[in-house]
Design an enzyme around this catalytic site. Structure first.
Site, PDB file in Angstrom:
ATOM      1  N   ASP A 153       0.814  -1.211   0.000  1.00 36.62           N
ATOM      2  CA  ASP A 153       0.000   0.000   0.000  1.00 36.62           C
ATOM      3  C   ASP A 153       0.853   1.271   0.000  1.00 36.62           C
ATOM      4  O   ASP A 153       2.019   1.262   0.425  1.00 36.62           O
ATOM      5  CB  ASP A 153      -0.889   0.029   1.252  1.00 36.62           C
ATOM      6  CG  ASP A 153      -2.061  -0.920   1.179  1.00 36.62           C
ATOM      7  OD1 ASP A 153      -2.106  -1.740   0.245  1.00 36.62           O
ATOM      8  OD2 ASP A 153      -2.925  -0.853   2.064  1.00 36.62           O
ATOM      9  N   ASP A 154       0.218   2.359  -0.427  1.00 35.05           N
ATOM     10  CA  ASP A 154       0.659   3.741  -0.213  1.00 35.05           C
ATOM     11  C   ASP A 154       1.717   4.243  -1.182  1.00 35.05           C
ATOM     12  O   ASP A 154       2.181   5.377  -1.044  1.00 35.05           O
ATOM     13  CB  ASP A 154       1.166   3.962   1.221  1.00 35.05           C
ATOM     14  CG  ASP A 154       0.081   3.770   2.265  1.00 35.05           C
ATOM     15  OD1 ASP A 154      -1.073   3.495   1.880  1.00 35.05           O
ATOM     16  OD2 ASP A 154       0.384   3.875   3.465  1.00 35.05           O
ATOM     17  N   HIS A 178      -6.221   2.989  -4.062  1.00 31.22           N
ATOM     18  CA  HIS A 178      -6.138   3.192  -2.602  1.00 31.22           C
ATOM     19  C   HIS A 178      -6.511   4.634  -2.241  1.00 31.22           C
ATOM     20  O   HIS A 178      -5.973   5.194  -1.293  1.00 31.22           O
ATOM     21  CB  HIS A 178      -4.724   2.849  -2.123  1.00 31.22           C
ATOM     22  CG  HIS A 178      -4.589   2.620  -0.646  1.00 31.22           C
ATOM     23  ND1 HIS A 178      -5.524   1.936   0.101  1.00 31.22           N
ATOM     24  CD2 HIS A 178      -3.618   2.996   0.236  1.00 31.22           C
ATOM     25  CE1 HIS A 178      -5.117   1.881   1.365  1.00 31.22           C
ATOM     26  NE2 HIS A 178      -3.979   2.533   1.479  1.00 31.22           N
ATOM     27  N   HIS A 184      -5.612   9.401   0.594  1.00 33.23           N
ATOM     28  CA  HIS A 184      -5.347   8.562   1.761  1.00 33.23           C
ATOM     29  C   HIS A 184      -5.758   9.277   3.049  1.00 33.23           C
ATOM     30  O   HIS A 184      -5.026   9.290   4.039  1.00 33.23           O
ATOM     31  CB  HIS A 184      -3.875   8.158   1.820  1.00 33.23           C
ATOM     32  CG  HIS A 184      -3.624   6.941   2.675  1.00 33.23           C
ATOM     33  ND1 HIS A 184      -3.422   7.017   4.042  1.00 33.23           N
ATOM     34  CD2 HIS A 184      -3.541   5.634   2.369  1.00 33.23           C
ATOM     35  CE1 HIS A 184      -3.224   5.798   4.525  1.00 33.23           C
ATOM     36  NE2 HIS A 184      -3.295   4.943   3.526  1.00 33.23           N
ATOM     37  N   HIS A 222       3.647  -2.386   3.093  1.00 31.61           N
ATOM     38  CA  HIS A 222       3.647  -1.046   2.528  1.00 31.61           C
ATOM     39  C   HIS A 222       4.947  -0.786   1.757  1.00 31.61           C
ATOM     40  O   HIS A 222       6.025  -1.146   2.225  1.00 31.61           O
ATOM     41  CB  HIS A 222       3.510   0.003   3.629  1.00 31.61           C
ATOM     42  CG  HIS A 222       2.180  -0.015   4.319  1.00 31.61           C
ATOM     43  ND1 HIS A 222       1.866  -0.942   5.278  1.00 31.61           N
ATOM     44  CD2 HIS A 222       1.075   0.759   4.162  1.00 31.61           C
ATOM     45  CE1 HIS A 222       0.637  -0.737   5.707  1.00 31.61           C
ATOM     46  NE2 HIS A 222       0.126   0.287   5.040  1.00 31.61           N
TER      47      HIS A 222
END
Length: 327
Positions: free
Chosen positions: A117-118, A168, A172, A261
């Site tokens: 993620d991210d 995503h 965020h 991540h």
């Protein structure tokens, strides 16, 4: 439309992709390495005397013939294969609009999906891609729209190396979004992914796993598969490498989804842990799949044995109880 400009005096070919709305020509040359591998591997005596260089998103160069016939044929093949790639990423109907943290699969094969993620994130995403490449592992990257806007070439590299790319949100953020803002968080990210990579994703992961602040509800209404996780590395807390490895390996289950991540901060522990995680899981008999591949495996079950009807409630309670703010 696609424009092909030949600069014969300079000995190279420039492919300029214009805006084509929802057409396939926005693919940015993703499959070039595959499409031209045969031409590149030909003995030099069999290659055309006139060759030109095409620059793909990973900045590697491949030689292709410059005759009008071969160019037309190559572009047609490229478009056809890219369209097939996009169609293969569609979500099986039983997962559309559903929330899940693992997938029930036929005969309990030991497969697991590694997810990150991210990103895209300068430095750490590339290091993770290198580790995956060395270990012949494909993963799924849930990217933040504004990060992709900053580092488009990293997003293109993710896709060109065979990984799945997914949504995503744009910012965020964890606060409650209005319906209009929720739509913007999802659509702006999905549209940018498509514009830069040619992939039309219908995979979504809400930041923090929160399902009730707007974006997840919008994604479900638009038939996205909302993907949570069954094994949490907790790498955002920067545990020791040993603990990070144990979090993933200890939580691994057949059909499971591991959360790590590649962006959002210092990911040095994740980078150190990843080769160990891959080796440990392989020693336990696991192989690795992307989320689209995992859903296809689940799709092979009889309808009554597919995604559990209780998964939405189960996942919602887990996400709210965890109150994880860093995913």
């Amino acid at each position: 439309m696609t424009k092909i400009n030949l600069f014969a005096g300079r000995g190279w070919l420039l492919l300029v992709l214009g805006a084509m709305g929802a057409t396939i020509a926005a693919i940015n040359l993703l499959p070039l390495n595959q499409l031209f591998r045969q031409a590149v591997s030909q003995p030099s005596s069999e290659k055309p005397k006139l060759a030109t260089n095409v620059i793909n998103p990973t900045n590697s160069k491949v030689s292709i013939p410059t005759t009008n016939t071969s160019i037309s044929s190559t572009v047609a093949q490229w478009r056809g294969q890219t369209k097939a790639l996009i169609l293969s990423l569609s979500i099986p109907s039983q997962y559309q609009g559903k929330v899940f943290e693992e997938v029930k699969i036929k005969a309990n094969p030991k497969v697991i999906a590694l997810t990150f993620d991210d990103g895209p994130w300068l430095g750490s995403t590339d290091e993770i891609l290198q580790i995956l490449r060395r270990n012949n592992v494909k993963a799924t990257f849930f990217i933040i729209g504004r990060n992709l806007q900053l580092y488009p070439q990293i997003g293109q590299q993710i896709v060109s190396e065979g990984h799945a790319i997914a949504n995503h949100t744009w910012s965020h953020s964890y606060h409650h979004f209005s319906p209009t803002a929720s739509a913007r968080e999802i659509e702006a990210t999905t549209n940018l992914i498509y514009k830069l990579t040619g992939v039309k994703t219908y995979l979504f992961r809400p930041p923090g796993g929160f399902l009730n602040n707007g974006p997840a509800g919008y994604a479900r209404n638009k038939k996205y598969a909302v993907v949570l996780w069954s094994a949490d590395s907790n790498d955002w807390k920067r545990p020791s490498v040993a603990n990070l490895v144990n979090n993933v390996v200890g939580g691994a289950t057949p059909g499971g989804i591991a959360l790590m991540h590649d962006g959002g901060g210092d990911r040095s522990h994740t980078i150190k842990a990843l080769p160990i995680i891959i080796a440990r899981l392989r020693s336990k008999g696991y192989s690795f799949v992307t989320i689209p591949e995992l859903l296809e495996l689940g799709n092979q079950l009889p309808p009554q044995d597919q995604v559990a009807k209780s998964m939405l409630v189960k996942s919602s309670k887990r996400a709210i109880a965890s109150r994880v703010f860093k995913h």
